[in-house]
Scaffold this active site. Structure first.
Site, PDB file in Angstrom:
ATOM      1  N   PRO A   1       0.826  -1.206   0.000  1.00 29.28           N
ATOM      2  CG  PRO A   1       0.025  -0.986   2.185  1.00 29.28           C
ATOM      3  CD  PRO A   1       0.965  -1.772   1.353  1.00 29.28           C
ATOM      4  CG  ASP A   2       4.413   3.165  -2.225  1.00 23.71           C
ATOM      5  OD1 ASP A   2       5.300   2.969  -3.074  1.00 23.71           O
ATOM      6  OD2 ASP A   2       4.561   3.875  -1.218  1.00 23.71           O
TER       7      ASP A   2
END
Lengths: 306, 371
Positions: free
Chosen positions: A38-39
């Site tokens: 989850p960037d």
């Protein structure tokens, strides 16, 4: 009047498209194990002129949504790369006031000092947020058959997080619908290194039990942190990375040998049902050969092995 | 303009590639003929863009070469279809090829203003699909792939890339049809022997060739040829070309772990011989195993990590290639099949890398601080 009709037509079209998309994803060939990097929380907050903390909170909500969707759609294992060992070194917490670049270079010792304070503040905030995430959702997980595992370097995790994690693992031990793995203070290299140390220890302790030459891939795979879910589903079938970065960044290094990678430009807080469906349908469109000539050949080889 | 087909008078003897560039042939005509030996690598002579040659197969090289030089492809393709067993003849105009050269050098100079990758890794996927699309034999697809490999190698050398790694054969590929595996092994043996005999390319770029992988799984002649090639180029200091064959990243890691355990056991035995404090020595030794120890025992010890990993034919997976080393590499997956991979694709790859470079570099520095 006309605009209302147009609006109704448009929403009808949209709903039909969504239904077609949902039908297009075949339930029988969904990936068993999905891993997510989850960037993009910081960039999301920066784009909206908000604090990074808001970005992380929005990211949390996206994680909760992804967990819920995975359980609904029958995915067996979901791994979320919550915090990397490398995140300890990030220089800036809050969006920089003087520049918009990703990598501000500290030009004096005062800025360095401020940066380190910011960094520690952000790390503490993140750890507290993860603990809150686990605690708030524990009842829901216990009710809905979700089993929680926390993997990562325990020596870098704060004590309160460790105890919350152990408690949550204990509470959800009997669940088996969805295995949720949170990778906190984790890195692929660390995982392989700790497996290597364990094996080296075994080689030396029981001198007749295990020789150095007997170490093979299966043995090493069994010592990795992700083997808590069993070796069959330990390797992700699909790895989703948001925010457009085309790298693996030390996540599930060994386990990602044959995973399909899916990169999307959406930032993590914006990752919703549509994006997830798109990733899954992209996965279904791929032919996985595992080194053989065709997918059917790969399947027959796998059956022979079993 | 005169066009010489492969059956025409422009065909020169097969002997040596370096003597074949016929630039001095006929100054009045705008036709230049170059030929190259059947089983040799294309020569890095000054004139042409490095044309791919396939070993003994006229069709793909002619149509590809024609496409590149822009001369009428039809005539040459027809001649190719007739499968004339003459040496491969490529036709290009002299002016055109020097203009091409000049433009290429300009482009490389412009690219060099930005950060250039030091190490590029290729996963050469798509040979069989290429063969299927062009309705030629499967083995021929691999041969064309080999010539693309050599031309890409030379383009990279021109750009100043110091390390190149390619994924030639995976340990999983042994599970394929034995006939195909056999033909691949034969091709590799042929090419390695070709490189051993005809060293003009290697010497020109001062290339050191490494072969990474579990060489014990190869059959005897291939293994011997590979070891000979490595030994003969060990002293070269220019470009480092690593071929992964037969290779699996997971088995590379297991191999490193094996070696570390064996090394520690020897250390402990020596310590035991010295003093009897066995138990404490155990604990202290095992907590000392570090990332650097594992790095040292990988096949790629001494080489920097890849900056770019390019997997052709559009598949987005690593397939057990350099998992340990590609933590901060930029992963790219263009849709072109490997035999079609050209200079243009390489330039696009480097441009994409240059765009992502600041972020990659920042993360690399952060990671180095931590681990």
């Amino acid at each position: 009047m006309l605009s209302r009709i147009l609006w109704m037509l448009w929403s009808l079209l949209f709903v039909t498209a969504r239904r077609t998309q949902l039908r297009a994803v075949r339930p029988e060939s969904l990936p068993r194990h999905v891993a997510v990097v989850p960037d993009g929380n910081r960039r999301w907050a920066q784009a909206r002129g908000r604090l990074t903390a808001d970005g992380h909170d929005a990211g949390c909500r996206a994680v909760e949504l992804t967990v819920r969707l995975s359980r609904e759609w029958g995915i067996r294992v979901l791994t979320v790369f919550v915090f990397s060992l490398e995140n300890f070194g990030r220089p800036k917490a809050w969006p920089p006031l003087h520049s918009l670049s990703h990598s501000p270079s500290p030009d004096n010792i005062f800025t360095l000092f401020l940066n380190s304070l910011n960094l520690k503040a952000e790390v503490d905030y993140l750890m507290a947020m993860i603990e809150r995430l686990i605690r708030d959702n524990l009842d829901e997980y216990a009710r809905n058959g979700i089993r929680l595992h926390v993997i990562g370097d325990a020596s870098r995790q704060p004590a309160s997080l460790q105890s919350t994690a152990r408690e949550a693992e204990e509470t959800t031990r009997s669940n088996s619908e969805l295995h949720l793995i949170l990778a906190i203070c984790y890195s692929g290299q660390w995982d392989i290194l700790q497996a290597c140390r364990q094996l080296a220890g075994e080689v030396h302790q029981g001198s007749s039990l295990l020789r150095a030459e007997d170490i093979d891939e299966a043995l090493l795979a069994g010592k990795l942190a992700t083997s808590v879910v069993g070796t069959e589903v330990a390797c992700p079938d699909l790895i989703i990375r948001t925010s457009g970065e085309q790298r693996l960044s030390n996540f599930l290094m060994w386990q990602s040998a044959y995973s399909e990678l899916y990169f999307t430009d959406t930032l993590w807080p914006d990752f919703g049902e549509e994006d997830y469906l798109q990733a899954l349908s992209s996965f279904q469109g791929r032919e996985r050969r595992f080194g053989t000539r065709t997918a059917s050949e790969a399947l027959s080889v796998a059956e022979k092995a079993v | 303009e005169k066009i010489l087909s492969s059956s025409g008078r422009g065909a020169l003897p097969l002997s040596s590639p370096s003597g074949a560039s016929g630039q001095d042939k006929d100054p009045h005509s705008s036709v230049l003929t170059t030929t190259a030996g059947c089983s040799s690598i294309c020569s890095p002579s000054p004139s042409p863009a490095y044309p791919p040659e396939s070993a003994g197969l006229s069709l793909p090289s002619c149509s590809q070469a024609a496409g590149r030089s822009g001369t009428p492809a039809v005539l040459i393709t027809i001649t190719g279809y007739m499968k004339i067993k003459k040496p491969d003849a490529m036709v290009a105009t002299g002016v055109l090829s020097s203009v091409q050269n000049f433009l290429r050098k300009c482009l490389i100079a412009v690219l060099s203003y930005g950060p250039m990758p030091n190490h590029i890794a290729f996963i050469m996927d798509g040979n069989r699909r290429y063969a299927k699309f062009r309705s030629i034999q499967q083995g021929a697809g691999h041969r064309v792939g080999f010539s693309t490999l050599i031309s890409s190698l030379l383009y990279c050398y021109e750009m100043g890339v110091k390390y190149i790694t390619v994924y030639a054969f995976s340990i999983d590929n042994f599970k394929r049809d034995p006939g195909e595996v056999e033909s691949l092994m034969q091709l590799m043996e042929e090419k390695i022997n070709g490189l051993l005999e005809n060293r003009s390319v290697i010497d020109e770029i001062n290339c050191k060739i490494n072969i990474w992988g579990d060489l014990d799984l190869l059959c005897e002649p291939v293994r011997l040829a590979a070891q000979k090639l490595m030994a003969s180029t060990a002293g070269n200091t220019g470009l480092v070309f690593s071929v992964c064959m037969p290779y699996n990243s997971t088995s590379e890691i297991v191999n490193a772990v094996n070696e570390i355990c064996a090394e520690r056991r020897e250390m402990l035995q020596r310590e035991h011989a010295g003093n009897w404090d066995g138990h404490d020595a155990n604990n202290s030794v095992h907590s000392e195993i570090s990332v650097a120890d594992l790095d040292r025992h990988m096949y790629s010890a001494g080489c920097p990590d890849p900056d770019i990993v390019i997997r052709t034919s559009g598949e987005t997976r690593l397939s057990n290639f350099l998992l340990w080393q590609t933590t901060f590499s930029h992963l790219q997956n263009p849709d072109t099949l490997w035999p079609d991979f050209s200079f243009r694709n390489l330039v696009c790859a480097i441009l994409q890398y240059q765009r992502a470079y600041p972020y990659l570099e920042q993360n690399r520095k952060l990671a180095k601080k931590q681990l």
